[in-house]
Write an enzyme that holds these catalytic residues in place. Structure first.
Site: not given
Length: 365
Positions: A93, A118, A190, A264, A329
């Protein structure tokens, strides 16, 4: 377990004709990679999406351990547009879709609440890449991202290689990029991994045993933008320096887990020197015995536990409920262009962006 109905050409049961389509005068296709040990990876040049990774369990039984689709139409229209794709020009982000570079403000497409995620809705995951397969174990992708695409400055020339090693069941991803104008670059894969093998429904990853080689992580606010702090994992549910099941603490009333609806978060990898290729994480699925090691040259790795998956259908009737995948990631930290104290993501003309990330599969001894 999903019966992938192997064909003469591949273990995954994917049909090449289902991936052949003309999109804006470019052709999509299916590419099958194989190594000497019997590992097989299927990919398409639309978003460089990984469609299947076929590796054995402790009994030698092969299954697909990555979430993917079985036709190009399903890839394009996936409810999870980033499903096992390459993402860019900036993975993760950027706050309010804005950043300033050398005095010039750039407005990006906003596609995740107030933020850019992304690379935007038509980022690298939604582009048809040029592809060449020089041998059975390698495919090389190229893409030219135009100056101003999704708001990013500079024409970016990207080359990315997927390559299987022959000595081990490892997928090596190599990235290179150059620009004609100062820009920011943060490329990543991803991959949504499920080491049990996808099925209907795919099991959650909550029993997976995870370690992450990181003493620190990047905390986020309620819209998943870094606060700017770099905090110790010690004494928190974010600590995976020793092995823990993913589900052991995922629902703790810890504010960071509330903010992310689970894990996350970007972990700050322990490195002896910046850019070294080193072990970032290990993941073990105890029933199948499958293991995965993640190595990367990047400073960070985003741990995402599929919190927003909603049960949609994928390849061969497999379904993907919440928390039925784990992502690692490898990347720069989120919102780096707006955090001057984070390691830089700036790429200048004359320099070359480089990254190597390896996903190495095995079984418990």
């Amino acid at each position: 377990m999903i019966d992938t109905a192997p064909t003469e050409s591949n273990l995954s049961g994917l049909d090449r004709k289902n991936f052949q389509k003309n999109i804006n005068s470019k052709k999509t296709d299916l590419y099958i990679l194989k190594n000497a040990l019997g590992m097989e990876v299927a990919v398409t040049n639309y978003g460089c999406a990984i469609l299947s990774i076929m590796v054995p369990d402790k009994n030698g039984k092969y299954a697909n351990v990555i979430l993917g689709h079985d036709s190009i139409e399903h890839v394009i229209n996936s409810p999870e547009p980033f499903l096992s794709t390459t993402v860019g020009r900036y993975g993760n982000r950027i706050a309010n879709g804005k950043f300033t570079l050398y005095g010039e403000e750039h407005q990006l497409t906003v596609n995740n609440g107030p933020n850019s995620l992304h690379g935007g809705p038509t980022g690298f995951h939604a582009r048809v890449w040029d592809a060449v397969q020089p041998n059975e174990s390698t495919v090389i992708f190229n893409y030219t991202s135009a100056d101003g695409e999704e708001g990013f400055p500079g024409t970016l020339e990207v080359e990315m290689t997927y390559r299987l090693e022959d000595e081990t069941n490892a997928l090596v991803i190599e990235y290179r990029a150059t620009t004609d104008k100062a820009t920011v670059v943060n490329l990543t894969n991803h991959g949504f991994f499920n080491l049990a093998g996808i099925s209907n429904p795919s099991p959650t990853v909550l029993n997976n045993i995870l370690t992450i080689n990181a003493d620190f992580y990047v905390p986020i606010d309620e819209v998943s933008i870094p606060t700017g702090e770099i905090l110790k994992v010690e004494g928190t549910p974010m600590d995976f320096r020793t092995p823990h099941a993913i589900g052991e603490r995922i629902d703790d009333k810890f504010q960071q887990l509330v903010n992310g609806a689970g894990y996350d978060h970007c972990y700050v990898l322990n490195k002896t020197e910046s850019g070294e290729l080193s072990l970032a994480a290990t993941c073990t699925e105890p029933v199948s015995g499958r293991t995965m090691e993640v190595y990367t040259t990047e400073n960070g790795v985003q741990l995402y536990t599929g919190n927003w998956l909603d049960g949609f259908a994928g390849a061969h009737g497999a379904t993907f409920p919440a928390r039925s995948a784990v992502c690692f990631e490898a990347q720069c930290f989120p919102d780096t262009p707006n955090k001057a104290h984070f390691p830089s993501a700036v790429l200048l003309p004359g320099d070359e962006y480089q990254q190597i990330t390896i996903y190495k599969f095995g079984v418990q001894e």
